[in-house]
Design a protein around this motif. Structure first.
Motif, PDB file in Angstrom:
ATOM      1  N   LEU A 237       0.822  -1.215   0.000  1.00 44.99           N
ATOM      2  CA  LEU A 237       0.000   0.000   0.000  1.00 44.99           C
ATOM      3  C   LEU A 237       0.856   1.265   0.000  1.00 44.99           C
ATOM      4  O   LEU A 237       1.921   1.302   0.616  1.00 44.99           O
ATOM      5  CB  LEU A 237      -0.906   0.008   1.238  1.00 44.99           C
ATOM      6  N   THR A 238       0.357   2.294  -0.684  1.00 45.71           N
ATOM      7  CA  THR A 238       0.997   3.599  -0.693  1.00 45.71           C
ATOM      8  C   THR A 238      -0.049   4.659  -0.331  1.00 45.71           C
ATOM      9  O   THR A 238      -1.236   4.338  -0.156  1.00 45.71           O
ATOM     10  CB  THR A 238       1.588   3.921  -2.080  1.00 45.71           C
ATOM     11  N   LYS A 239       0.383   5.905  -0.242  1.00 42.26           N
ATOM     12  CA  LYS A 239      -0.534   7.000   0.086  1.00 42.26           C
ATOM     13  C   LYS A 239      -1.731   7.065  -0.863  1.00 42.26           C
ATOM     14  O   LYS A 239      -2.832   7.450  -0.483  1.00 42.26           O
ATOM     15  CB  LYS A 239       0.211   8.337   0.018  1.00 42.26           C
ATOM     16  N   GLN A 240      -1.497   6.651  -2.110  1.00 39.26           N
ATOM     17  CA  GLN A 240      -2.573   6.704  -3.105  1.00 39.26           C
ATOM     18  C   GLN A 240      -3.713   5.741  -2.773  1.00 39.26           C
ATOM     19  O   GLN A 240      -4.802   5.848  -3.330  1.00 39.26           O
ATOM     20  CB  GLN A 240      -2.013   6.385  -4.493  1.00 39.26           C
ATOM     21  N   ASP A 241      -3.442   4.796  -1.875  1.00 45.00           N
ATOM     22  CA  ASP A 241      -4.465   3.807  -1.515  1.00 45.00           C
ATOM     23  C   ASP A 241      -5.353   4.257  -0.356  1.00 45.00           C
ATOM     24  O   ASP A 241      -6.313   3.561  -0.009  1.00 45.00           O
ATOM     25  CB  ASP A 241      -3.797   2.476  -1.142  1.00 45.00           C
ATOM     26  N   LEU A 242      -5.052   5.394   0.245  1.00 45.81           N
ATOM     27  CA  LEU A 242      -5.826   5.840   1.412  1.00 45.81           C
ATOM     28  C   LEU A 242      -7.316   5.992   1.111  1.00 45.81           C
ATOM     29  O   LEU A 242      -8.174   5.577   1.896  1.00 45.81           O
ATOM     30  CB  LEU A 242      -5.275   7.172   1.933  1.00 45.81           C
ATOM     31  N   ALA A 243      -7.631   6.574  -0.030  1.00 42.91           N
ATOM     32  CA  ALA A 243      -9.039   6.765  -0.400  1.00 42.91           C
ATOM     33  C   ALA A 243      -9.754   5.420  -0.532  1.00 42.91           C
ATOM     34  O   ALA A 243     -10.923   5.288  -0.166  1.00 42.91           O
ATOM     35  CB  ALA A 243      -9.140   7.543  -1.706  1.00 42.91           C
ATOM     36  N   LYS A 244      -9.038   4.408  -1.030  1.00 44.39           N
ATOM     37  CA  LYS A 244      -9.621   3.072  -1.180  1.00 44.39           C
ATOM     38  C   LYS A 244      -9.929   2.459   0.188  1.00 44.39           C
ATOM     39  O   LYS A 244     -10.957   1.797   0.368  1.00 44.39           O
ATOM     40  CB  LYS A 244      -8.655   2.165  -1.952  1.00 44.39           C
ATOM     41  N   LEU A 245      -9.031   2.693   1.145  1.00 42.43           N
ATOM     42  CA  LEU A 245      -9.237   2.163   2.492  1.00 42.43           C
ATOM     43  C   LEU A 245     -10.438   2.830   3.155  1.00 42.43           C
ATOM     44  O   LEU A 245     -11.215   2.174   3.854  1.00 42.43           O
ATOM     45  CB  LEU A 245      -7.984   2.372   3.346  1.00 42.43           C
ATOM     46  N   HIS A 246     -10.584   4.125   2.925  1.00 47.46           N
ATOM     47  CA  HIS A 246     -11.741   4.835   3.486  1.00 47.46           C
ATOM     48  C   HIS A 246     -13.042   4.346   2.843  1.00 47.46           C
ATOM     49  O   HIS A 246     -14.080   4.256   3.500  1.00 47.46           O
ATOM     50  CB  HIS A 246     -11.587   6.337   3.289  1.00 47.46           C
ATOM     51  N   THR A 247     -12.977   4.005   1.564  1.00 51.31           N
ATOM     52  CA  THR A 247     -14.147   3.452   0.869  1.00 51.31           C
ATOM     53  C   THR A 247     -14.562   2.131   1.507  1.00 51.31           C
ATOM     54  O   THR A 247     -15.752   1.847   1.670  1.00 51.31           O
ATOM     55  CB  THR A 247     -13.834   3.229  -0.625  1.00 51.31           C
ATOM     56  N   ALA A 248     -13.561   1.321   1.889  1.00 53.12           N
ATOM     57  CA  ALA A 248     -13.837   0.019   2.516  1.00 53.12           C
ATOM     58  C   ALA A 248     -14.594   0.182   3.831  1.00 53.12           C
ATOM     59  O   ALA A 248     -15.347  -0.708   4.240  1.00 53.12           O
ATOM     60  CB  ALA A 248     -12.529  -0.724   2.758  1.00 53.12           C
ATOM     61  N   GLY A 249     -14.413   1.338   4.499  1.00 55.90           N
ATOM     62  CA  GLY A 249     -15.052   1.547   5.796  1.00 55.90           C
ATOM     63  C   GLY A 249     -16.406   2.225   5.757  1.00 55.90           C
ATOM     64  O   GLY A 249     -17.017   2.449   6.812  1.00 55.90           O
ATOM     65  N   LYS A 250     -16.901   2.555   4.571  1.00 56.79           N
ATOM     66  CA  LYS A 250     -18.174   3.269   4.468  1.00 56.79           C
ATOM     67  C   LYS A 250     -19.342   2.478   5.050  1.00 56.79           C
ATOM     68  O   LYS A 250     -20.294   3.054   5.570  1.00 56.79           O
ATOM     69  CB  LYS A 250     -18.465   3.622   3.011  1.00 56.79           C
TER      70      LYS A 250
END
Length: 258
Positions: A237-250
């Motif tokens: 994972l890199t910084k660019q994946d942060l938005a994807k991780l937040h999507t997983a928590g919706k």
């Protein structure tokens, strides 16, 4: 025994019903269970649990519910095993509403749900489509997992999970623990322990590894089965994946708003 005019007692009946349950012979299990009163062997909780489990494995959700209700009519107290088997039977029969009713009735029977209960419930497709999955996970399964060794910093262990429970556990871990670490790091390498694709215990037909890979693919997260241990999935994972991780928590924020 019958041909030799030896009367089987309740221990013998329970052992035979349990053997049929483990062998996937739900009809034989029911025949034995129904023969008990004539033999003056009054069914106990072990008898009911084995018979309900046999119906669950045979995808006979209606038979499982009939037996569960028979426990109540006999003024017995269904155990956590009874509830779990009946909930799992409803899952196999695509009866998520019935599964939810059984789960909600557990406090009235003074029965505390366990890990197997939540795994069975979270495997019901209707639970997730009704946005109930996040709520049930947070208030039910998560406290149990936090007491165990499921979460170890940048490694999560999904052994003993059902597919539905594995997905929600992974989503929570990615959107909380991993996301927080990634906010202060440029790159992270994480491990997801799934076993060799097939889960354990009551979830023999589930494929945890396939479910996890499918979820990660949907989130567009770089994942690979580790060559040195095929029961583990590596994440880069890199910084660019942060938005994807937040999507997983919706799903959990939706649950909190219910």
């Amino acid at each position: 025994m019958l041909k030799g005019r030896v009367n089987p007692d309740i221990i013998v009946y329970n052992a035979a019903i349990s053997a049929c349950e483990k062998g996937g012979q739900w009809q034989q299990a029911l025949n034995l269970f129904r023969a008990m009163p004539k033999a003056k062997a009054i069914p106990d909780s072990i008898s009911y649990n084995a018979a309900i489990s046999a119906c669950e494995k045979g995808s006979q959700w209606q038979q499982a519910l009939n037996l569960f209700e028979a426990v109540l009519r006999a003024k017995g107290t269904p155990t956590v095993i009874s509830h779990n088997a009946a909930i799992s039977a409803c899952h196999r029969g695509h009866q998520w509403q019935q599964a939810l009713l059984l789960f909600e009735a557990m406090p009235r029977s003074t029965v505390k749900p366990n890990r197997v209960t939540f795994c069975a419930l979270l495997d019901c497709p209707g639970i997730s489509t009704q946005n109930l999955g996040g709520q049930i996970f947070q208030h039910g399964l998560l406290p149990i997992l936090q007491e165990s060794a499921a979460f170890q910093d940048l490694k999560v262990d999904l052994h003993e999970h059902s597919e539905g429970a594995a997905r929600l556990t992974l989503q929570w871990w990615l959107s909380t623990t991993v996301a927080k670490r990634l906010e202060v790091s440029h790159k992270l390498d994480c491990i997801v322990v799934t076993g060799y694709g097939k889960s354990r215990e009551a979830w023999r037909t589930s494929d945890i590894q396939a479910a996890v890979l499918d979820l990660l693919k949907g989130l567009k997260i770089d994942a690979r089965i580790l060559r040195e241990n095929k029961g583990r999935i590596g994440l880069s994972l890199t910084k660019q994946d942060l938005a994807k991780l937040h999507t997983a928590g919706k799903i959990f924020s939706k649950a909190g708003n219910r």
